[in-house]
Design a protein around this motif. Structure first.
Motif, PDB file in Angstrom:
ATOM      1  N   LEU A 183      -0.785  -2.161   6.351  1.00  0.00           N
ATOM      2  CA  LEU A 183      -1.798  -2.404   5.328  1.00  0.00           C
ATOM      3  C   LEU A 183      -3.168  -1.911   5.765  1.00  0.00           C
ATOM      4  O   LEU A 183      -3.972  -1.480   4.928  1.00  0.00           O
ATOM      5  CB  LEU A 183      -1.833  -3.890   4.989  1.00  0.00           C
ATOM      6  CG  LEU A 183      -0.536  -4.426   4.365  1.00  0.00           C
ATOM      7  CD1 LEU A 183      -0.596  -5.943   4.218  1.00  0.00           C
ATOM      8  CD2 LEU A 183      -0.259  -3.766   3.019  1.00  0.00           C
ATOM      9  N   ALA A 184      -3.464  -1.955   7.076  1.00  0.00           N
ATOM     10  CA  ALA A 184      -4.737  -1.420   7.566  1.00  0.00           C
ATOM     11  C   ALA A 184      -4.844   0.067   7.269  1.00  0.00           C
ATOM     12  O   ALA A 184      -5.910   0.564   6.868  1.00  0.00           O
ATOM     13  CB  ALA A 184      -4.866  -1.675   9.063  1.00  0.00           C
ATOM     14  N   LEU A 185      -3.751   0.810   7.445  1.00  0.00           N
ATOM     15  CA  LEU A 185      -3.755   2.234   7.137  1.00  0.00           C
ATOM     16  C   LEU A 185      -3.690   2.483   5.635  1.00  0.00           C
ATOM     17  O   LEU A 185      -4.323   3.410   5.116  1.00  0.00           O
ATOM     18  CB  LEU A 185      -2.590   2.918   7.834  1.00  0.00           C
ATOM     19  CG  LEU A 185      -2.777   3.154   9.338  1.00  0.00           C
ATOM     20  CD1 LEU A 185      -1.493   3.649   9.972  1.00  0.00           C
ATOM     21  CD2 LEU A 185      -3.910   4.144   9.599  1.00  0.00           C
ATOM     22  N   SER A 186      -2.932   1.660   4.921  1.00  0.00           N
ATOM     23  CA  SER A 186      -2.858   1.802   3.473  1.00  0.00           C
ATOM     24  C   SER A 186      -4.240   1.620   2.845  1.00  0.00           C
ATOM     25  O   SER A 186      -4.621   2.359   1.929  1.00  0.00           O
ATOM     26  CB  SER A 186      -1.869   0.790   2.899  1.00  0.00           C
ATOM     27  OG  SER A 186      -1.785   0.887   1.493  1.00  0.00           O
ATOM     28  N   ALA A 187      -4.980   0.647   3.335  1.00  0.00           N
ATOM     29  CA  ALA A 187      -6.326   0.402   2.803  1.00  0.00           C
ATOM     30  C   ALA A 187      -7.254   1.585   3.054  1.00  0.00           C
ATOM     31  O   ALA A 187      -8.227   1.775   2.313  1.00  0.00           O
ATOM     32  CB  ALA A 187      -6.908  -0.867   3.425  1.00  0.00           C
ATOM     33  N   ARG A 198       5.752  -7.553   2.807  1.00  0.00           N
ATOM     34  CA  ARG A 198       5.527  -7.374   1.369  1.00  0.00           C
ATOM     35  C   ARG A 198       4.656  -8.503   0.816  1.00  0.00           C
ATOM     36  O   ARG A 198       3.797  -8.289  -0.054  1.00  0.00           O
ATOM     37  CB  ARG A 198       6.853  -7.314   0.634  1.00  0.00           C
ATOM     38  CG  ARG A 198       7.702  -6.102   0.982  1.00  0.00           C
ATOM     39  CD  ARG A 198       9.044  -6.143   0.283  1.00  0.00           C
ATOM     40  NE  ARG A 198       8.888  -5.894  -1.136  1.00  0.00           N
ATOM     41  CZ  ARG A 198       9.216  -4.747  -1.730  1.00  0.00           C
ATOM     42  NH1 ARG A 198       9.708  -3.753  -1.016  1.00  0.00           N
ATOM     43  NH2 ARG A 198       9.051  -4.596  -3.023  1.00  0.00           N
ATOM     44  N   GLY A 199       4.876  -9.723   1.314  1.00  0.00           N
ATOM     45  CA  GLY A 199       4.033 -10.840   0.902  1.00  0.00           C
ATOM     46  C   GLY A 199       2.584 -10.643   1.314  1.00  0.00           C
ATOM     47  O   GLY A 199       1.664 -10.981   0.553  1.00  0.00           O
ATOM     48  N   ASN A 200       2.369 -10.093   2.517  1.00  0.00           N
ATOM     49  CA  ASN A 200       1.004  -9.812   2.956  1.00  0.00           C
ATOM     50  C   ASN A 200       0.355  -8.736   2.101  1.00  0.00           C
ATOM     51  O   ASN A 200      -0.863  -8.768   1.868  1.00  0.00           O
ATOM     52  CB  ASN A 200       1.004  -9.394   4.427  1.00  0.00           C
ATOM     53  CG  ASN A 200       1.236 -10.568   5.368  1.00  0.00           C
ATOM     54  OD1 ASN A 200       0.946 -11.717   5.025  1.00  0.00           O
ATOM     55  ND2 ASN A 200       1.769 -10.294   6.543  1.00  0.00           N
ATOM     56  N   ALA A 201       1.153  -7.772   1.620  1.00  0.00           N
ATOM     57  CA  ALA A 201       0.601  -6.754   0.717  1.00  0.00           C
ATOM     58  C   ALA A 201       0.100  -7.395  -0.576  1.00  0.00           C
ATOM     59  O   ALA A 201      -0.980  -7.059  -1.072  1.00  0.00           O
ATOM     60  CB  ALA A 201       1.665  -5.698   0.418  1.00  0.00           C
ATOM     61  N   ARG A 236      -5.518  -9.047   4.093  1.00  0.00           N
ATOM     62  CA  ARG A 236      -5.246 -10.479   4.198  1.00  0.00           C
ATOM     63  C   ARG A 236      -3.779 -10.666   4.546  1.00  0.00           C
ATOM     64  O   ARG A 236      -2.916  -9.919   4.075  1.00  0.00           O
ATOM     65  CB  ARG A 236      -5.582 -11.202   2.881  1.00  0.00           C
ATOM     66  CG  ARG A 236      -7.077 -11.366   2.667  1.00  0.00           C
ATOM     67  CD  ARG A 236      -7.403 -12.007   1.343  1.00  0.00           C
ATOM     68  NE  ARG A 236      -6.849 -13.350   1.202  1.00  0.00           N
ATOM     69  CZ  ARG A 236      -7.371 -14.457   1.730  1.00  0.00           C
ATOM     70  NH1 ARG A 236      -8.461 -14.380   2.472  1.00  0.00           N
ATOM     71  NH2 ARG A 236      -6.814 -15.633   1.524  1.00  0.00           N
ATOM     72  N   PHE A 237      -3.498 -11.648   5.392  1.00  0.00           N
ATOM     73  CA  PHE A 237      -2.135 -11.843   5.863  1.00  0.00           C
ATOM     74  C   PHE A 237      -1.938 -13.304   6.233  1.00  0.00           C
ATOM     75  O   PHE A 237      -2.902 -14.060   6.419  1.00  0.00           O
ATOM     76  CB  PHE A 237      -1.830 -10.934   7.060  1.00  0.00           C
ATOM     77  CG  PHE A 237      -2.839 -11.039   8.177  1.00  0.00           C
ATOM     78  CD1 PHE A 237      -2.645 -11.904   9.242  1.00  0.00           C
ATOM     79  CD2 PHE A 237      -3.995 -10.268   8.144  1.00  0.00           C
ATOM     80  CE1 PHE A 237      -3.581 -12.014  10.258  1.00  0.00           C
ATOM     81  CE2 PHE A 237      -4.947 -10.365   9.167  1.00  0.00           C
ATOM     82  CZ  PHE A 237      -4.733 -11.239  10.221  1.00  0.00           C
ATOM     83  N   GLY A 275      -0.228  -4.811  -3.483  1.00  0.00           N
ATOM     84  CA  GLY A 275       1.173  -4.745  -3.860  1.00  0.00           C
ATOM     85  C   GLY A 275       1.563  -3.476  -4.590  1.00  0.00           C
ATOM     86  O   GLY A 275       2.736  -3.107  -4.618  1.00  0.00           O
ATOM     87  N   ASP A 276       0.575  -2.776  -5.161  1.00  0.00           N
ATOM     88  CA  ASP A 276       0.878  -1.544  -5.904  1.00  0.00           C
ATOM     89  C   ASP A 276       0.570  -0.294  -5.092  1.00  0.00           C
ATOM     90  O   ASP A 276       0.640   0.820  -5.613  1.00  0.00           O
ATOM     91  CB  ASP A 276       0.085  -1.508  -7.206  1.00  0.00           C
ATOM     92  CG  ASP A 276      -1.426  -1.575  -6.980  1.00  0.00           C
ATOM     93  OD1 ASP A 276      -1.853  -1.873  -5.843  1.00  0.00           O
ATOM     94  OD2 ASP A 276      -2.186  -1.345  -7.947  1.00  0.00           O
ATOM     95  N   ARG A 277       0.245  -0.433  -3.817  1.00  0.00           N
ATOM     96  CA  ARG A 277      -0.047   0.733  -2.979  1.00  0.00           C
ATOM     97  C   ARG A 277       1.236   1.509  -2.678  1.00  0.00           C
ATOM     98  O   ARG A 277       2.324   0.933  -2.688  1.00  0.00           O
ATOM     99  CB  ARG A 277      -0.714   0.296  -1.673  1.00  0.00           C
ATOM    100  CG  ARG A 277      -2.078  -0.343  -1.820  1.00  0.00           C
ATOM    101  CD  ARG A 277      -3.118   0.652  -2.343  1.00  0.00           C
ATOM    102  NE  ARG A 277      -4.417   0.024  -2.498  1.00  0.00           N
ATOM    103  CZ  ARG A 277      -5.380   0.071  -1.574  1.00  0.00           C
ATOM    104  NH1 ARG A 277      -5.171   0.695  -0.429  1.00  0.00           N
ATOM    105  NH2 ARG A 277      -6.545  -0.512  -1.807  1.00  0.00           N
TER     106      ARG A 277
END
Length: 290
Positions: free
Chosen positions: A134-138, A157-160, A86-87, A166-168
């Motif tokens: 975030l796509a790769l983090s997920a 960071r807000g999108n995380a 989400r962003f 946020g804890d990734r």
């Protein structure tokens, strides 16, 4: 070297509704916007382009202009989603809306490359608002996100947080990309994948000047030094410059000739909903081990 086309298909929160006469009509969640698009040389499918806003370009060639928006468009932006991410989308002074929807097939491709990699670590250079990060983090990657703009990194960071990520394991760095990569080379660091999305021109946090045609060869060379035979990918995108996919493909091919795998180059496109036309948006080159 293979020449390929990557095409972004419509998804729930984004679609290229129509295009033509040098403009495009897009939907971003519940809002529709008109933006300039020089590649849309054809006639549009419809003359009915009702929209919530339009970007009126200025006289210069480097993205100047202003938005004309209806009162319904939130000044602070509104949330959108892609897969698990989400962003926040918003009408930026640079004519785009805070992310690049044509990158959606790239996000899927990169996630496929790290599938089964164990504990991959990837680097996102010029990471902007972090949707690719975030796509790769997920998908399970540890991430290093680098951008020279403090505002962009704060938005990322807000999108995380918006994505409940946020804890990734993500390092959010306000850095000059070239200087950061050079330091990583000296540290003998390695990565499993690198996303490289440089602008045509920019400034680092300490006034460093970036010019794509001057800086790209050296940056690609340094990125190669951060990858090895066990790494998974490098993906380079280039927007809004007079370069060809063949040129950047050969640049990547030469630097990656000693590694196993495949180098491909081509165009990013977005499929228009009205007729299925493919609107070209950028050129790319990529290396992958498989």
């Amino acid at each position: 070297m293979n020449l390929v086309t990557l095409t972004g298909e419509p998804w729930a929160d984004y679609g290229l509704v129509d295009s033509g006469h040098g403009r495009k009509l897009e939907r971003y969640g519940r809002f529709r916007f008109i933006r300039p698009e020089p590649q849309a040389m054809w006639a549009p499918a419809s003359d009915d382009w009702r929209a919530d806003g339009e970007f009126i370009p200025g006289a210069d060639e480097d993205g100047g202009g202003r938005w004309q928006l209806s009162g319904d468009v939130p000044q602070g932006g509104w949330p959108l989603s892609w897969r698990e991410v989400r962003f926040n989308a918003s009408n930026t002074p640079f004519r785009h809306l805070g992310f690049f929807p044509d990158m959606a097939p790239v996000w899927d491709w990169m996630r496929g490359r790290i599938d089964g990699a164990g504990d991959p670590e990837c680097l996102n250079l010029f990471g902007y608002t972090g949707v690719g990060t975030l796509a790769l983090s997920a998908a399970g990657a540890r991430m290093v996100h680098v951008d020279a703009s403090k505002k962009s990194v704060e938005a990322a960071r807000g999108n995380a947080v918006l994505s409940s990520m946020g804890d990734r394991p993500v390092r959010w760095l306000v850095e000059d990309a070239g200087k950061f990569v050079a330091r990583e080379v000296r540290r003998n660091r390695r990565y499993d994948g690198i996303i490289l999305d440089p602008p045509k021109w920019g400034r680092g946090p300490n006034g460093e000047v970036w010019k794509l045609d001057e800086g790209l060869p050296g940056l690609v060379a340094d990125c190669r030094r951060l990858l090895d035979a066990d790494s998974r990918f490098l993906f380079l995108t280039v927007y809004a410059v007079r370069m060809s996919a063949l040129a950047i493909g050969e640049l990547v091919r030469q630097h990656f000739a000693d590694l196993p795998g495949t180098v491909e180059a081509g165009e990013l496109t977005v499929r228009e909903e009205a007729r299925g036309l493919m609107l070209p948006t950028a050129i790319f080159a990529r290396w992958s081990r498989t």
